[in-house]
Design a protein around this motif. Structure first.
Motif, PDB file in Angstrom:
ATOM      1  N   SER A   1       3.138   3.746   4.012  1.00  0.00           N
ATOM      2  CA  SER A   1       2.282   2.785   4.713  1.00  0.00           C
ATOM      3  C   SER A   1       3.039   1.718   5.482  1.00  0.00           C
ATOM      4  O   SER A   1       2.684   1.403   6.628  1.00  0.00           O
ATOM      5  CB  SER A   1       1.345   2.097   3.722  1.00  0.00           C
ATOM      6  OG  SER A   1       0.512   3.041   3.100  1.00  0.00           O
TER       7      SER A   1
ATOM      8  N   MET B   1      -3.936   5.012  -0.038  1.00  0.00           N
ATOM      9  CA  MET B   1      -5.049   4.340   0.630  1.00  0.00           C
ATOM     10  C   MET B   1      -5.693   5.293   1.641  1.00  0.00           C
ATOM     11  O   MET B   1      -5.016   5.901   2.454  1.00  0.00           O
ATOM     12  CB  MET B   1      -4.520   3.098   1.351  1.00  0.00           C
ATOM     13  CG  MET B   1      -5.551   2.364   2.169  1.00  0.00           C
ATOM     14  SD  MET B   1      -6.806   1.585   1.144  1.00  0.00           S
ATOM     15  CE  MET B   1      -5.815   0.376   0.272  1.00  0.00           C
ATOM     16  N   LYS B   2      -7.005   5.452   1.564  1.00  0.00           N
ATOM     17  CA  LYS B   2      -7.703   6.356   2.491  1.00  0.00           C
ATOM     18  C   LYS B   2      -8.929   5.688   3.110  1.00  0.00           C
ATOM     19  O   LYS B   2      -9.914   6.342   3.419  1.00  0.00           O
ATOM     20  CB  LYS B   2      -8.117   7.644   1.761  1.00  0.00           C
ATOM     21  CG  LYS B   2      -6.953   8.508   1.282  1.00  0.00           C
ATOM     22  CD  LYS B   2      -6.225   9.183   2.449  1.00  0.00           C
ATOM     23  CE  LYS B   2      -5.105  10.090   1.952  1.00  0.00           C
ATOM     24  NZ  LYS B   2      -4.412  10.771   3.068  1.00  0.00           N
ATOM     25  N   THR B   3      -8.847   4.375   3.264  1.00  0.00           N
ATOM     26  CA  THR B   3      -9.965   3.639   3.850  1.00  0.00           C
ATOM     27  C   THR B   3      -9.434   2.564   4.793  1.00  0.00           C
ATOM     28  O   THR B   3      -8.276   2.143   4.672  1.00  0.00           O
ATOM     29  CB  THR B   3     -10.821   2.979   2.749  1.00  0.00           C
ATOM     30  OG1 THR B   3     -11.863   2.213   3.361  1.00  0.00           O
ATOM     31  CG2 THR B   3      -9.984   2.075   1.863  1.00  0.00           C
ATOM     32  N   LEU B   4     -10.275   2.144   5.716  1.00  0.00           N
ATOM     33  CA  LEU B   4      -9.917   1.043   6.611  1.00  0.00           C
ATOM     34  C   LEU B   4     -10.232  -0.311   5.991  1.00  0.00           C
ATOM     35  O   LEU B   4      -9.836  -1.352   6.526  1.00  0.00           O
ATOM     36  CB  LEU B   4     -10.697   1.164   7.925  1.00  0.00           C
ATOM     37  CG  LEU B   4     -10.447   2.411   8.769  1.00  0.00           C
ATOM     38  CD1 LEU B   4     -11.453   2.483   9.909  1.00  0.00           C
ATOM     39  CD2 LEU B   4      -9.034   2.401   9.324  1.00  0.00           C
ATOM     40  N   ASN B   5     -10.946  -0.298   4.872  1.00  0.00           N
ATOM     41  CA  ASN B   5     -11.456  -1.538   4.277  1.00  0.00           C
ATOM     42  C   ASN B   5     -10.550  -1.989   3.137  1.00  0.00           C
ATOM     43  O   ASN B   5     -10.692  -1.544   1.996  1.00  0.00           O
ATOM     44  CB  ASN B   5     -12.884  -1.309   3.767  1.00  0.00           C
ATOM     45  CG  ASN B   5     -13.518  -2.583   3.256  1.00  0.00           C
ATOM     46  OD1 ASN B   5     -13.082  -3.675   3.599  1.00  0.00           O
ATOM     47  ND2 ASN B   5     -14.531  -2.437   2.421  1.00  0.00           N
TER      48      ASN B   5
ATOM     49  N   TYR C   1       0.810  -1.224   0.000  1.00  0.00           N
ATOM     50  CA  TYR C   1       0.000   0.000   0.000  1.00  0.00           C
ATOM     51  C   TYR C   1       0.840   1.270   0.000  1.00  0.00           C
ATOM     52  O   TYR C   1       0.292   2.374  -0.048  1.00  0.00           O
ATOM     53  CB  TYR C   1      -0.955  -0.008   1.194  1.00  0.00           C
ATOM     54  CG  TYR C   1      -1.929  -1.165   1.133  1.00  0.00           C
ATOM     55  CD1 TYR C   1      -2.891  -1.226   0.126  1.00  0.00           C
ATOM     56  CD2 TYR C   1      -1.863  -2.211   2.035  1.00  0.00           C
ATOM     57  CE1 TYR C   1      -3.765  -2.294   0.039  1.00  0.00           C
ATOM     58  CE2 TYR C   1      -2.741  -3.284   1.961  1.00  0.00           C
ATOM     59  CZ  TYR C   1      -3.686  -3.315   0.961  1.00  0.00           C
ATOM     60  OH  TYR C   1      -4.556  -4.379   0.867  1.00  0.00           O
TER      61      TYR C   1
ATOM     62  N   ARG D   1      -4.790  -1.115  10.385  1.00  0.00           N
ATOM     63  CA  ARG D   1      -5.706  -0.558   9.387  1.00  0.00           C
ATOM     64  C   ARG D   1      -5.701   0.976   9.439  1.00  0.00           C
ATOM     65  O   ARG D   1      -5.710   1.643   8.394  1.00  0.00           O
ATOM     66  CB  ARG D   1      -7.122  -1.109   9.596  1.00  0.00           C
ATOM     67  CG  ARG D   1      -7.249  -2.573   9.216  1.00  0.00           C
ATOM     68  CD  ARG D   1      -8.683  -3.059   9.229  1.00  0.00           C
ATOM     69  NE  ARG D   1      -8.768  -4.460   8.819  1.00  0.00           N
ATOM     70  CZ  ARG D   1      -8.739  -4.887   7.555  1.00  0.00           C
ATOM     71  NH1 ARG D   1      -8.658  -4.008   6.563  1.00  0.00           N
ATOM     72  NH2 ARG D   1      -8.810  -6.169   7.284  1.00  0.00           N
ATOM     73  N   LYS D   2      -5.696   1.536  10.639  1.00  0.00           N
ATOM     74  CA  LYS D   2      -5.691   2.996  10.758  1.00  0.00           C
ATOM     75  C   LYS D   2      -4.378   3.588  10.252  1.00  0.00           C
ATOM     76  O   LYS D   2      -4.370   4.637   9.589  1.00  0.00           O
ATOM     77  CB  LYS D   2      -5.963   3.399  12.202  1.00  0.00           C
ATOM     78  CG  LYS D   2      -7.435   3.229  12.560  1.00  0.00           C
ATOM     79  CD  LYS D   2      -7.802   3.781  13.919  1.00  0.00           C
ATOM     80  CE  LYS D   2      -9.323   3.939  14.000  1.00  0.00           C
ATOM     81  NZ  LYS D   2      -9.941   3.227  15.096  1.00  0.00           N
TER      82      LYS D   2
ATOM     83  N   ARG E   1      -6.231  12.171   8.139  1.00  0.00           N
ATOM     84  CA  ARG E   1      -6.312  11.429   6.882  1.00  0.00           C
ATOM     85  C   ARG E   1      -6.590  12.269   5.632  1.00  0.00           C
ATOM     86  O   ARG E   1      -5.913  12.090   4.600  1.00  0.00           O
ATOM     87  CB  ARG E   1      -7.365  10.322   7.008  1.00  0.00           C
ATOM     88  CG  ARG E   1      -7.409   9.389   5.820  1.00  0.00           C
ATOM     89  CD  ARG E   1      -8.554   8.391   5.920  1.00  0.00           C
ATOM     90  NE  ARG E   1      -8.405   7.455   7.014  1.00  0.00           N
ATOM     91  CZ  ARG E   1      -9.195   7.388   8.080  1.00  0.00           C
ATOM     92  NH1 ARG E   1     -10.235   8.238   8.197  1.00  0.00           N
ATOM     93  NH2 ARG E   1      -8.993   6.499   9.028  1.00  0.00           N
TER      94      ARG E   1
ATOM     95  N   SER F   1      -4.468   3.482   6.511  1.00  0.00           N
ATOM     96  CA  SER F   1      -5.532   4.334   5.956  1.00  0.00           C
ATOM     97  C   SER F   1      -5.136   5.810   5.863  1.00  0.00           C
ATOM     98  O   SER F   1      -5.835   6.594   5.231  1.00  0.00           O
ATOM     99  CB  SER F   1      -6.805   4.219   6.806  1.00  0.00           C
ATOM    100  OG  SER F   1      -6.720   5.007   7.990  1.00  0.00           O
TER     101      SER F   1
END
Length: 259
Positions: free
Chosen positions: A212, A22-26, A17, A203-204, A172, A207
């Motif tokens: 990353s 990446m700007k999501t936890l999913n 990543y 994840r945070k 974020r 995100s």
């Protein structure tokens, strides 16, 4: 439980990543190309130096030369292969990404701070480079020795003049890729401070959409020290991506410094 796998898992999960914004936890924790990077190699070099009471620079150079394609910065790869070990005034987050074993291995905050300084200044002798390593190692130590999130926030924020009174959600939207200690170590610590468990920390951290693997490596070490457990499926996935030499060092370190 003292265990370097927390930092290393952050690196492996974050590896695919980096630069992805990446700007999501999913997102999937593991993909086909999830792998260890320079963060893991240098973390293990520090751990090996601690285990055998050897020189930090010598250990890092030895590991770097054995694993030359792990994704080091341009100046650091020159340092690895140089005949002398002259620091180059770096403020990059490489000094912080490798510091978690120090927070696990030593018995007082004063020793942790001194060893973190020693581990940083062989290459990253800029004040921000040293500060980043000390903050990362001390956060692990404080988490390991039972301090609360708020105690960690206050001690690290006050000692190092980092603004930890922000949230991941606030950071974020406008956060960008940043390899400096001053632009990534506080954010990594905040990813932990905002978290509910180890996986949530990782994840945070990812995100934020920055560096990353390194942010997740730093945050993951602190989270391991604080939560004391990582989901077994994460440990299994990480271990199968590591060479035997790495697993041996991790297991020896855990045996030596297990709380």
């Amino acid at each position: 439980m003292s265990d370097m796998i927390g930092a290393i898992a952050g690196d492996v999960i974050g590896s695919v990543y980096e630069h992805s914004r990446m700007k999501t936890l999913n997102f999937p924790l593991f993909q086909e190309y999830s792998r260890f990077t320079d963060d893991t190699v240098m973390t293990l070099a520090i751990a090996e130096a601690i285990l055998h009471s050897t020189d930090y620079a010598e250990s890092m150079k030895s590991f770097g030369r054995r694993y030359p394609k792990a994704g080091y910065g341009r100046d650091f790869i020159k340092w690895i292969f140089a005949s002398e070990s002259r620091p180059y005034n770096s403020w990059g987050n490489g000094s912080a990404m490798r510091a978690s074993p120090i927070g696990f291995a030593f018995s007082t905050a004063e020793i942790v701070l001194e060893e973190a300084r020693k581990s940083a200044e062989v290459s990253h002798n800029h004040p921000e480079g040293i500060k980043g390593a000390q903050a990362a190692a001390l956060a692990v130590f404080l988490a390991r020795t039972g301090k609360s999130r708020e105690e960690i926030r206050k001690e690290i924020g006050g000692r190092f003049a980092y603004n930890l009174d922000r949230t991941v959600d606030e950071i974020r939207p406008n956060y960008r890729f940043d390899v400096s200690c001053q632009g990534s170590v506080p954010e990594a610590i905040i990813a932990f401070l905002d978290s509910n468990d180890y996986e949530d920390t990782i994840r945070k951290a990812i995100s934020l959409g920055g560096d990353s693997d390194t942010i997740a490596c730093i945050a993951g070490g602190i989270a391991q020290a604080f939560y004391r457990e990582i989901p077994p499926e994460i440990v299994k996935e990480v271990r199968k991506r590591l060479p035997g030499e790495f697993l041996s060092i991790i297991d020896k370190f855990n045996k030596e410094f297990m709380d």
